[in-house]
Write an enzyme that holds these catalytic residues in place. Structure first.
Site, PDB file in Angstrom:
ATOM      1  N   CYS A  53      -4.576  -1.589  -3.921  1.00  0.00           N
ATOM      2  CA  CYS A  53      -3.325  -2.092  -4.760  1.00  0.00           C
ATOM      3  C   CYS A  53      -3.229  -3.545  -3.866  1.00  0.00           C
ATOM      4  O   CYS A  53      -3.804  -3.992  -3.028  1.00  0.00           O
ATOM      5  CB  CYS A  53      -2.302  -1.229  -4.639  1.00  0.00           C
ATOM      6  SG  CYS A  53      -1.512  -0.912  -2.895  1.00  0.00           S
ATOM      7  N   CYS A 100      -2.415  -2.720  -0.205  1.00  0.00           N
ATOM      8  CA  CYS A 100      -3.662  -2.522   0.719  1.00  0.00           C
ATOM      9  C   CYS A 100      -4.538  -4.046   0.563  1.00  0.00           C
ATOM     10  O   CYS A 100      -4.820  -4.222   1.498  1.00  0.00           O
ATOM     11  CB  CYS A 100      -4.144  -1.586   0.159  1.00  0.00           C
ATOM     12  SG  CYS A 100      -3.394   0.085   0.468  1.00  0.00           S
ATOM     13  N   HIS A 115      -0.746   4.559   1.794  1.00  0.00           N
ATOM     14  CA  HIS A 115      -2.047   4.537   0.827  1.00  0.00           C
ATOM     15  C   HIS A 115      -3.274   4.766   1.975  1.00  0.00           C
ATOM     16  O   HIS A 115      -3.125   4.815   2.939  1.00  0.00           O
ATOM     17  CB  HIS A 115      -2.338   3.349   0.211  1.00  0.00           C
ATOM     18  CG  HIS A 115      -1.226   3.155  -0.789  1.00  0.00           C
ATOM     19  ND1 HIS A 115      -1.164   1.923  -2.006  1.00  0.00           N
ATOM     20  CD2 HIS A 115       0.066   3.851  -1.582  1.00  0.00           C
ATOM     21  CE1 HIS A 115      -0.274   2.271  -2.706  1.00  0.00           C
ATOM     22  NE2 HIS A 115       0.233   3.327  -2.668  1.00  0.00           N
ATOM     23  N   ASP A 172       2.991   6.497  -7.421  1.00  0.00           N
ATOM     24  CA  ASP A 172       2.158   5.769  -6.499  1.00  0.00           C
ATOM     25  C   ASP A 172       1.699   4.507  -6.627  1.00  0.00           C
ATOM     26  O   ASP A 172       1.840   3.660  -5.730  1.00  0.00           O
ATOM     27  CB  ASP A 172       0.935   6.687  -6.101  1.00  0.00           C
ATOM     28  CG  ASP A 172      -0.002   6.447  -4.850  1.00  0.00           C
ATOM     29  OD1 ASP A 172       0.672   6.525  -3.684  1.00  0.00           O
ATOM     30  OD2 ASP A 172      -1.002   5.753  -4.843  1.00  0.00           O
ATOM     31  N   ASN A 180      -4.375   8.965   1.117  1.00  0.00           N
ATOM     32  CA  ASN A 180      -3.114   8.850   0.829  1.00  0.00           C
ATOM     33  C   ASN A 180      -2.316   9.962   1.396  1.00  0.00           C
ATOM     34  O   ASN A 180      -2.874  11.016   1.089  1.00  0.00           O
ATOM     35  CB  ASN A 180      -3.314   8.517  -0.725  1.00  0.00           C
ATOM     36  CG  ASN A 180      -1.905   8.310  -1.253  1.00  0.00           C
ATOM     37  OD1 ASN A 180      -0.697   9.105  -0.938  1.00  0.00           O
ATOM     38  ND2 ASN A 180      -1.872   7.188  -2.185  1.00  0.00           N
ATOM     39  N   SER A 189      -9.709   1.124  -6.133  1.00  0.00           N
ATOM     40  CA  SER A 189      -9.640  -0.301  -6.029  1.00  0.00           C
ATOM     41  C   SER A 189      -8.111  -0.438  -5.159  1.00  0.00           C
ATOM     42  O   SER A 189      -7.198   0.059  -5.701  1.00  0.00           O
ATOM     43  CB  SER A 189      -9.426  -0.747  -7.234  1.00  0.00           C
ATOM     44  OG  SER A 189      -9.404  -2.401  -7.248  1.00  0.00           O
ATOM     45  N   GLU A 240      -6.076   3.279   2.427  1.00  0.00           N
ATOM     46  CA  GLU A 240      -6.179   1.968   3.272  1.00  0.00           C
ATOM     47  C   GLU A 240      -5.531   1.785   4.283  1.00  0.00           C
ATOM     48  O   GLU A 240      -5.805   1.501   5.529  1.00  0.00           O
ATOM     49  CB  GLU A 240      -6.596   0.798   2.337  1.00  0.00           C
ATOM     50  CG  GLU A 240      -7.507   0.745   1.291  1.00  0.00           C
ATOM     51  CD  GLU A 240      -6.748   1.496  -0.044  1.00  0.00           C
ATOM     52  OE1 GLU A 240      -7.736   1.378  -1.037  1.00  0.00           O
ATOM     53  OE2 GLU A 240      -5.837   2.081  -0.063  1.00  0.00           O
TER      54      GLU A 240
END
Length: 146
Positions: free
Chosen positions: A80, A83, A51, A143, A40, A78, A53
């Site tokens: 979002c 992503c 982020h 975030d 991130n 996990s 990912e």
């Protein structure tokens, strides 16, 4: 030295934390080899979209559709909605999630679209996030869009 792909994602999360950001990391694996790493960088890059990912996919560079279709994305948290959208767009078939107690993205939706999810429930991933949120709750809320 990381011993698993999730360990490599955790190393990315720690790199993000050490550089003043949120401790979430990700790696993209194709045929047993890491082809992209990210963490991130919303704070560090003053970005609305970096982020872990997204940074990982960006760092993997331009890949063929056939490459994504045989990849596994590892993330310490996990994914979002944003992503998860990228996971679906590129038809990444499998995601390994370090933990989803701190935050749970649209996991049921990903499953309904054929993405295989493996939840590791890593205590290290969970503790990284809990320690961060305790000290930086407003940044964490930013975030996740709250």
């Amino acid at each position: 030295m990381p011993t698993t792909f999730l360990d490599a994602a955790i190393a990315e999360a720690k790199k993000g934390l050490q550089s003043g950001g949120i401790p979430i990391g990700s790696v993209l694996v194709i045929d047993g080899k890491i082809v992209g790493r990210g963490h991130n960088k919303r704070v560090q890059s003053c970005s609305s979209v970096l982020h872990a990912e997204m940074d990982c996919l960006e760092n993997a560079g331009r890949l063929a559709a056939s490459d994504y279709k045989r990849s596994v994305l590892y993330s310490t948290l996990s994914p979002c909605d944003m992503c998860s959208g990228a996971i679906l767009l590129y038809k990444i078939p499998s995601v390994v999630i370090g933990e989803n107690r701190t935050f749970q993205g649209p996991e049921d939706y990903l499953r309904s679209r054929g993405v295989q999810l493996e939840i590791e429930d890593s205590s290290e991933c969970f503790q990284l996030m809990q320690d961060f949120i305790q000290k930086n709750d407003s940044l964490w809320n930013e975030d996740i869009g709250e």
